[in-house]
Design an enzyme around this catalytic site. Structure first.
Site, short mmCIF file in Angstrom:
data_model
loop_
_atom_site.label_atom_id
_atom_site.label_comp_id
_atom_site.label_asym_id
_atom_site.label_seq_id
_atom_site.Cartn_x
_atom_site.Cartn_y
_atom_site.Cartn_z
N TYR A 146 0.86 -1.19 0.00
CA TYR A 146 0.00 0.00 0.00
C TYR A 146 0.89 1.23 0.00
O TYR A 146 1.88 1.28 0.75
CB TYR A 146 -0.90 -0.01 1.24
CG TYR A 146 -1.72 1.25 1.44
CD1 TYR A 146 -1.47 2.09 2.52
CD2 TYR A 146 -2.74 1.59 0.56
CE1 TYR A 146 -2.22 3.25 2.72
CE2 TYR A 146 -3.50 2.75 0.75
CZ TYR A 146 -3.23 3.58 1.83
OH TYR A 146 -3.97 4.72 2.01
N ASP A 241 9.24 2.95 -1.14
CA ASP A 241 8.26 3.63 -0.30
C ASP A 241 8.59 3.26 1.15
O ASP A 241 8.25 2.18 1.62
CB ASP A 241 6.84 3.18 -0.67
CG ASP A 241 5.81 3.77 0.27
OD1 ASP A 241 4.60 3.57 0.03
OD2 ASP A 241 6.22 4.43 1.25
N LYS A 269 5.27 9.52 8.35
CA LYS A 269 5.14 9.00 9.71
C LYS A 269 6.24 9.52 10.64
O LYS A 269 6.23 10.68 11.04
CB LYS A 269 5.10 7.47 9.66
CG LYS A 269 3.87 6.92 8.89
CD LYS A 269 3.88 5.43 8.83
CE LYS A 269 2.84 4.88 7.90
NZ LYS A 269 1.47 4.90 8.45
P1 KE4 Z 1 -0.35 8.61 4.62
O1 KE4 Z 1 -0.91 9.32 3.42
O2 KE4 Z 1 -1.41 7.83 5.37
O3 KE4 Z 1 0.48 9.50 5.51
O4 KE4 Z 1 0.71 7.51 4.08
C1 KE4 Z 1 0.28 6.56 3.14
C2 KE4 Z 1 1.23 5.39 3.17
C3 KE4 Z 1 2.18 5.30 2.16
N1 KE4 Z 1 3.07 4.28 2.15
C4 KE4 Z 1 3.07 3.33 3.12
C5 KE4 Z 1 4.07 2.21 3.05
C6 KE4 Z 1 2.12 3.39 4.17
O5 KE4 Z 1 2.12 2.43 5.12
C7 KE4 Z 1 1.18 4.43 4.20
C8 KE4 Z 1 0.10 4.52 5.27
N2 KE4 Z 1 0.03 3.41 6.16
C9 KE4 Z 1 -1.25 3.18 6.80
C10 KE4 Z 1 -1.10 1.95 7.69
N3 KE4 Z 1 -1.15 0.74 6.96
C11 KE4 Z 1 -1.70 4.36 7.59
C12 KE4 Z 1 -2.91 4.09 8.42
C13 KE4 Z 1 -4.17 4.57 7.76
O6 KE4 Z 1 -4.34 4.41 6.53
O7 KE4 Z 1 -5.01 5.13 8.51
#
Ligand code: KE4
Length: 431
Positions: A146, A241, A269
């Site tokens: 993801y 990523d 993060k």
């Molecule tokens: P954000 O747009 O949520 O800051 O990041 C997206 C993203 C991009 N790449 C990776 C590898 C990620 O894990 C994420 C976001 N991770 C999720 C948890 N699996 C955030 C939690 C959520 O979606 O509420």
């Protein structure tokens, strides 16, 4: 006896009137594990307290950022001090320069970078850059990885293995999704074959080199070799990523853990210390394509804002102190070893996979190497396990496809609490 959650229940009913599912991000709705999402009143160190006063050892860490522990005194002070000088100027500041220099120190492959406000913005911008720099439209991603809610990355494998992708979300145009090719993670031969057929059309390969979004899965050496091959043979850019693995799999992320130098890296993060920050960057020659130097446009009102950079700089400066990260990884290894011992003693069908300060317990009878393996896990048992752990005062990610995150504030007492709870939850969830 389960914990009572009347205030969370009441807040959920209010929230559902004004937000889809009552949440601002889908996974928070607890759909995969049942029960109701707990509304959190406060967090401190390794602990969360919900609005009903129930306290939990936190293994979500707000999905990674809380590596120092919640409400770290120095981070809170830095944010408060910055706020008193204004929260956003829409103009360059010294803090952005300092932060970029610290990121470059910890991620030497990031020679030049741009700050944004989320991991999604980072990956969206990185693939636009890859397309702009290579003048190719194709993208390769891997099932189960993801990368945020980017249209081109909300794509699943098309009908035929080598066919272009199909939308994996409503609202993503098929005409866009078709440019994204999807393979199984760790499929080295599939990657080589795909490039043999379509290599000239592919701008980049984007991946979580150590995954977190289908649980923690490590790449095989063969897979990493295949990545290097397609880069050198076809000129595709490799984008790591590291939104999740950055400062988590290793202080220098998956690229340090695996000793692999990507062309571009995305961070999020931890880099913002719990405030909204994303970063994309890498080879200077590529970043020179980014406006205002080049023709690849990307912008953001709150990018690099003073509060987020204050939190980020403070967090990274503490995290990079000698031995600090290693101590958190050591705590995580103790949790991993304790869980493995309980699994063996109880003869449970479960495996634990870890990288640095992140780990996943899979209800699987074999190592999990890709998304098919992750899907084959017993997710119903995980739901039962999650609810029992919650009852026992441990807050796990509400999905079997996620990673647990440990902080500097998890110590012997928290390890003992986690393992005592897991012993109960492994036994009761097996029934
Ligand atoms: P954000 O747009 O949520 O800051 O990041 C997206 C993203 C991009 N790449 C990776 C590898 C990620 O894990 C994420 C976001 N991770 C999720 C948890 N699996 C955030 C939690 C959520 O979606 O509420």
């Amino acid at each position: 006896m389960g914990l009572s959650h009347p205030k969370s229940q009441a807040l959920l009913e209010r929230a559902q009137q004004v937000m889809p599912g009552g949440v601002n991000s889908p996974v928070r709705a607890f759909k995969a594990v049942g029960g109701i999402p707990l509304f959190i009143a406060e967090a401190n160190g390794a602990y969360l307290t919900d609005v009903d006063g129930n306290r939990y050892v936190d293994l979500v860490g707000t999905w990674g950022p809380a590596v120092l522990g919640h409400a770290h005194e120095a981070v809170v002070e830095a944010i408060c001090n910055a706020a008193q000088r204004g929260t956003s100027f829409g103009a360059p500041t010294e803090a952005e320069v300092t932060m970029a220099e610290v990121v470059r120190e910890l991620f030497p492959s990031i020679e030049m970078m741009r700050m944004v406000s989320s991991g999604t913005e980072a990956t969206m911008s990185a693939i636009r850059l890859a397309r702009g720099a290579t003048q190719r439209d194709g993208i390769v991603k891997f099932e189960g990885c993801y990368h945020g809610h980017v249209d081109s990355l909300l794509v699943k494998a098309g009908s035929g293995a080598a066919s272009f992708g199909e939308p994996d979300s409503g609202g993503v145009p098929a005409d866009l999704a078709k440019h994204t090719l999807t393979l199984a993670f760790n499929d080295a031969d599939g990657l080589r074959e795909l490039f043999a057929n379509k290599g000239a059309e592919i701008s980049c390969v984007i991946l979580e080199a150590i995954t977190g979004n289908m649980g923690v899965i490590l790449p095989t050496p063969e897979f990493m070799e295949a990545l290097e091959e397609v880069r050198s043979q076809y000129g595709a850019l490799i984008i790591f990523d590291e939104v999740m693995t950055g400062f988590r799999a290793d202080l220098g992320g998956a690229q340090a853990y695996l000793n692999f130098k990507p062309d571009l890296t995305c961070l999020g993060k931890v880099v913002g210390g719990g405030l909204p920050v994303g970063v994309y960057g890498g080879r200077k020659d590529l970043m020179h394509h980014i406006s205002p130097l080049g023709v690849v446009y990307q912008a953001g009102t709150l990018s690099g804002n003073p509060l987020a950079t204050a939190a980020g700089i403070t967090t990274l400066n503490i995290l990079k102190q000698p031995g600090f990260f290693e101590k958190i990884a050591e705590t995580t290894a103790k949790i991993e070893d304790g869980l493995k011992q309980l699994i063996a003693e109880g003869n449970h069908q479960a495996v634990v996979q870890r990288a640095g300060t992140m780990l996943t317990l899979f209800f699987s009878d074999k190592p999990v190497m890709n998304f098919d393996d992750a899907k084959a896990c017993d997710h119903q048992r995980f739901a039962r396990f999650h609810q029992i752990m919650l009852r026992e005062g441990v807050y796990l990610p509400p999905s079997g496809y996620e990673a647990c995150f440990v902080s500097a504030m998890h110590g012997a007492e928290e390890i003992d609490h986690i393992l005592r709870a897991a012993n109960i939850a492994l036994a009761e969830s097996a029934e």
